[in-house]
Design an enzyme around this catalytic site. Structure first.
Site, PDB file in Angstrom:
ATOM      1  N   CYS A  32       0.784  -1.026  -0.258  1.00 15.01           N
ATOM      2  CA  CYS A  32      -0.387  -0.070   0.308  1.00 15.01           C
ATOM      3  C   CYS A  32       0.955   0.877   0.024  1.00 15.01           C
ATOM      4  O   CYS A  32       1.367   1.590  -0.852  1.00 15.01           O
ATOM      5  CB  CYS A  32      -0.903  -0.057   1.152  1.00 15.01           C
ATOM      6  SG  CYS A  32      -2.222   1.184   1.052  1.00 15.01           S
ATOM      7  N   HIS A  85      -3.185  -5.683   1.963  1.00 14.78           N
ATOM      8  CA  HIS A  85      -2.707  -5.819   2.783  1.00 14.78           C
ATOM      9  C   HIS A  85      -2.703  -6.998   3.435  1.00 14.78           C
ATOM     10  O   HIS A  85      -3.142  -7.660   4.539  1.00 14.78           O
ATOM     11  CB  HIS A  85      -3.114  -4.818   4.201  1.00 14.78           C
ATOM     12  CG  HIS A  85      -2.840  -3.010   4.234  1.00 14.78           C
ATOM     13  ND1 HIS A  85      -1.896  -2.462   4.485  1.00 14.78           N
ATOM     14  CD2 HIS A  85      -4.064  -2.523   3.931  1.00 14.78           C
ATOM     15  CE1 HIS A  85      -1.928  -1.556   4.258  1.00 14.78           C
ATOM     16  NE2 HIS A  85      -2.945  -0.987   3.542  1.00 14.78           N
ATOM     17  N   GLU A  89       0.018  -8.438   5.388  1.00 14.10           N
ATOM     18  CA  GLU A  89      -0.469  -8.470   7.060  1.00 14.10           C
ATOM     19  C   GLU A  89      -1.365  -8.877   7.867  1.00 14.10           C
ATOM     20  O   GLU A  89      -1.227  -8.829   9.072  1.00 14.10           O
ATOM     21  CB  GLU A  89       0.781  -6.901   7.218  1.00 14.10           C
ATOM     22  CG  GLU A  89       0.314  -5.831   7.349  1.00 14.10           C
ATOM     23  CD  GLU A  89      -0.129  -5.372   5.834  1.00 14.10           C
ATOM     24  OE1 GLU A  89       0.418  -6.241   4.480  1.00 14.10           O
ATOM     25  OE2 GLU A  89      -0.058  -4.193   5.742  1.00 14.10           O
TER      26      GLU A  89
HETATM   27  N1  GLN Z   1      -3.546   6.522   0.973  1.00 19.13           N
HETATM   28  C1  GLN Z   1      -2.255   6.034   1.841  1.00 19.13           C
HETATM   29  C2  GLN Z   1      -0.617   6.985   0.924  1.00 19.13           C
HETATM   30  O1  GLN Z   1      -1.159   7.940  -0.064  1.00 19.13           O
HETATM   31  C3  GLN Z   1      -1.545   4.610   1.814  1.00 19.13           C
HETATM   32  C4  GLN Z   1      -2.756   3.956   2.626  1.00 19.13           C
HETATM   33  C5  GLN Z   1      -2.267   2.348   3.176  1.00 19.13           C
HETATM   34  O2  GLN Z   1      -1.143   2.624   3.151  1.00 19.13           O
HETATM   35  N2  GLN Z   1      -3.772   1.928   3.661  1.00 19.13           N
HETATM   36  O3  GLN Z   1       0.227   6.631   1.492  1.00 19.13           O
END
Ligand code: GLN
Length: 215
Positions: A97, A192, A194
């Protein structure tokens, strides 16, 4: 299993052979969850907040969180340049992410001044799912992992808008948008693993770490 999170290594136990030493970037975000998964899989986990803590790690995970904050802290703590150099020299890195955003060459919808480490040949768009659909779960086919589909949790995740020649898509949503990629020793997911008990991406990553450590 309880895990004592410290900057030093977290051993899998006296009886177990020493697993690979894997750093988790611990500036911000859900680094504890990654540390638990990696420890369960037998890795020795080292939390990384300072450049010298990168020394001696065989691989690194960049967690989910907020990429603009992570970027700011990485530069403030003098980690960004050593990280780029380590990646350029072949360090295996898995970004989830915000971690995927940190790895991407090009970030769309970044905040003003936001930078990335820029080593993964993809264009990602932050917060790509719109306000109605920022967080959702779905099952993904991931042929590289084999077996059952991966249950994937998206939390304000990015999508990979284009995959450059050096990178490969590993998984896409039903509408074709790419959400998992790899490029040599680099691995990135918009979601995710994890937090869902899904360990196959971490295992896949640890295989890269082990083969680099053996080389
Ligand atoms: N929206 C977040 C960003 O721009 C990422 C979200 C996340 O890691 N769950 O970094």
């Amino acid at each position: 299993m309880t895990t004592n999170l410290r900057s030093e290594s977290l051993d899998a136990g006296d009886a177990a052979p020493a697993g690979p030493r894997v750093g988790v970037l611990a500036l911000q975000g859900d680094f504890r969850e990654h540390a638990h998964v990696l420890t369960e899989l037998g890795a020795q986990v080292a939390l990384v907040r300072r450049p010298e803590e990168l020394d001696g790690v065989d691989g690194l995970v960049i967690p989910g969180g907020e990429s603009s904050v992570m970027d700011k802290l990485a530069r403030m703590f003098g980690l960004a340049e050593p990280l780029k150099a380590a990646i350029a020299s072949g360090l295996p890195v898995y970004g989830t992410c915000a971690g995927l955003i940190m790895l991407a060459d090009t970030v769309l919808d970044a905040i003003a001044g936001q930078e990335s480490l820029g080593c993964l040949d993809v264009v990602v768009r932050r917060n790509a799912f719109g306000s109605q659909n920022q967080s959702f779960e779905t099952d993904l086919d991931v042929p590289a992992l084999g077996g059952d589909p991966v249950h994937a949790v998206f939390i304000r995740g990015p999508v990979v808008e284009s995959v450059g020649a050096a990178a490969t898509a590993l998984a896409s949503l039903a509408d074709g948008r790419v959400v998992a990629v790899e490029q040599g020793n680099l691995l990135g997911t918009s979601f995710h693993p994890e937090i869902t008990g899904e360990h196959r991406f971490h295992e896949y990553f640890l295989e890269k770490v082990r083969s680099r450590a053996r080389a």
